[in-house]
Enzyme design. Structure first.
Site, short mmCIF file in Angstrom:
data_model
loop_
_atom_site.label_atom_id
_atom_site.label_comp_id
_atom_site.label_asym_id
_atom_site.label_seq_id
_atom_site.Cartn_x
_atom_site.Cartn_y
_atom_site.Cartn_z
N HIS A 122 -17.41 15.22 18.53
CA HIS A 122 -17.10 13.98 19.26
C HIS A 122 -16.25 14.38 20.48
O HIS A 122 -15.52 15.38 20.43
CB HIS A 122 -16.29 13.10 18.30
N ASP A 199 -11.71 17.65 12.12
CA ASP A 199 -11.76 16.25 12.56
C ASP A 199 -12.35 15.45 11.40
O ASP A 199 -13.55 15.53 11.12
CB ASP A 199 -12.64 16.18 13.82
N GLN A 202 -14.89 10.83 10.28
CA GLN A 202 -15.96 10.33 9.42
C GLN A 202 -15.82 10.85 7.99
O GLN A 202 -16.12 10.16 7.02
CB GLN A 202 -17.34 10.75 9.97
N CYS A 363 -20.33 9.08 21.97
CA CYS A 363 -19.25 10.01 22.38
C CYS A 363 -19.57 11.44 22.00
O CYS A 363 -18.66 12.22 21.64
CB CYS A 363 -17.90 9.59 21.81
N1 PLP Z 1 -14.13 12.13 15.79
C1 PLP Z 1 -15.21 11.58 15.23
C2 PLP Z 1 -16.18 12.46 14.48
C3 PLP Z 1 -15.44 10.22 15.35
O1 PLP Z 1 -16.53 9.67 14.79
C4 PLP Z 1 -14.52 9.43 16.08
C5 PLP Z 1 -14.77 8.00 16.31
O2 PLP Z 1 -15.89 7.54 16.28
C6 PLP Z 1 -13.38 10.05 16.60
C7 PLP Z 1 -13.22 11.40 16.44
C8 PLP Z 1 -12.36 9.27 17.34
O3 PLP Z 1 -11.73 8.35 16.48
P1 PLP Z 1 -10.69 7.29 17.02
O4 PLP Z 1 -11.35 6.61 18.18
O5 PLP Z 1 -10.43 6.38 15.86
O6 PLP Z 1 -9.47 8.05 17.44
#
Ligand code: PLP
Length: 405
Positions: A122, A199, A202, A363
């Site tokens: 992401h 990360d 998910q 993203c």
């Molecule tokens: N990383 C992953 C794999 C995600 O799916 C997301 C959000 O969709 C994020 C990071 C970012 O999360 P947040 O916007 O809640 O900080």
């Protein structure tokens, strides 16, 4: 509590109609809905004990502080961290990764050092590292994936050099659903004495995590993707790493003593929690994790996997459908395209049939570029979704296909 239709009673938002049709909410990878136990806990907090934490000598402040710290312990247990001070409350995954990337760049990275990320990340796990590299002169290296969306582990092993300083990889891909072999990823990095940030945006809901068993050095997640409110998240870091990293932001609870000559910083976890924290959010997160535990996290995971299996089976029958992401281990996320139709057109058409999905690059633009597609339609499941909803969804896709053709 069983994972069945009764669960839906906890989510009043699901019983509404949109565009005159019963809402079918399949955008859970973007954010999950909140059970009433969570929304009640948040409004109870504001109605009964709202007060600023840690600093007040008065009754309400003590109660608010106790509630906030109780939430930290709930998180510690949920992810099996060794100490509660390894739990830092953040705004979400993005803030947690930025915290580690920025402080790591300041203290640990120098010119020509290397940071490993993967092609399926992401943007929140790419851009903070690009900024860290820009600041320090370090270089970003990217692990490839195959056409199914599996990480190339051989490629990963080859990327390590004496200059590798950190690995930052997703637990579960938000675009493809791939569940990465995190234990192997961590073990390989540790053989090179390199720390790993996972990360967990998910992964926290769709897999769960035992940070001590996996032995990751950092794990970030957002409350809102596991039935908690928006604006609250968690950075887990091993004590010795959090001790070594400098503060991220200054002010509020993160100091021990301030003078114009020298400021000394507070102990963990407060060193990384500058300013008034999101107390209501932390309490909401605590109740969300309790909800997950009461239903049974493993039962939820198994149920979501069954929904995934059922949906894939039904969707394969749709003419010209292209499933994007068919990794060996998958969470309950299905990315797809209807022939060559633009994902946004499919999304808009089925929205009018009451179905909420996400369309676009999610993203993960570098991933979409690699797959040579503009984006996908993404359906993602949670514990309150049903097979009946999947039947309606598949029918809606067939109608959309006819309209678009
Ligand atoms: N990383 C992953 C794999 C995600 O799916 C997301 C959000 O969709 C994020 C990071 C970012 O999360 P947040 O916007 O809640 O900080």
């Amino acid at each position: 509590m069983n994972v069945d239709e009764k669960i839906r009673q906890f989510f009043p938002i699901l019983s509404q109609q949109v565009h005159g049709k019963p809402l079918i909410y399949l955008d859970n990878a973007a954010t999950t809905q909140k059970p009433i136990t969570v929304t009640d806990a948040v409004s109870d907090y504001y109605e009964t004990i709202n007060s600023n934490v840690h600093r007040g000598a008065h009754y309400l402040s003590t109660l608010a502080t106790e509630a906030y710290e109780k939430a930290r312990i709930q998180v510690q247990k949920f992810i099996n961290a060794k100490y509660s001070h390894e739990i830092i409350f953040t705004r979400g995954t993005t803030e947690g990764i930025n915290l580690v990337a920025a402080t790591f760049a300041q203290k640990m990275l120098k010119a020509d050092d290397e940071v490993i990320v993967s092609r399926m990340e992401h943007h929140s796990n790419i851009v903070p590292w690009q900024l860290a590299c820009e600041k320090s002169g370090a270089v970003l290296k990217v692990v490839g994936i195959d056409q199914n969306g599996d990480l190339l582990l051989d490629d990963y092993q080859q990327l390590f050099t004496k200059k590798t300083k950190i690995v930052a990889i997703t637990h579960t891909s938000n675009s493809l659903g791939t569940i990465n072999p995190i234990k192997q990823i961590v073990d390989i990095a540790h053989q090179h004495q390199v720390p790993v940030l996972l990360d967990g945006a998910q992964g926290i809901k769709s897999c769960g995590i035992d940070v001590q068993a996996v032995d990751c050095d950092f794990y970030c997640f957002s409350g809102h993707k596991i039935y908690a409110p928006m604006g609250i998240g968690v950075l887990y870091g091993k004590e010795h790493w959090l001790e070594q990293l400098p503060p991220y932001q200054g002010g509020g609870e993160m100091i021990k003593h301030v003078s114009f000559e020298k400021t000394t910083f507070n102990d963990l976890p407060f060193k990384f929690e500058a300013g008034t924290p999101n107390v209501a959010g932390a309490i909401g997160l605590q109740h969300a994790l309790q909800f997950v535990e009461e239903v049974g996290h493993q039962q939820m995971i198994d149920y979501e996997k069954e929904l995934l299996r059922y949906a894939v089976e039904q969707m394969k029958e749709i003419e010209n459908i292209r499933l994007i992401g068919t990794a060996k281990e998958k969470s309950a996320i299905i990315s797809f395209l209807l022939g060559n139709h633009h994902p946004a057109d499919t999304g808009t058409l089925i929205d009018f049939m009451g179905i909420a999905v996400r369309t676009g690059h999610h993203c993960t633009q570098p991933l979409m570029d690699y797959l040579n597609i503009p984006g996908t339609v993404r359906a993602s499941f949670a514990v309150y979704n049903t097979k009946k909803e999947i039947d309606v969804f598949v029918k809606a896709l067939c109608s959309a296909q006819n309209m678009l053709d």
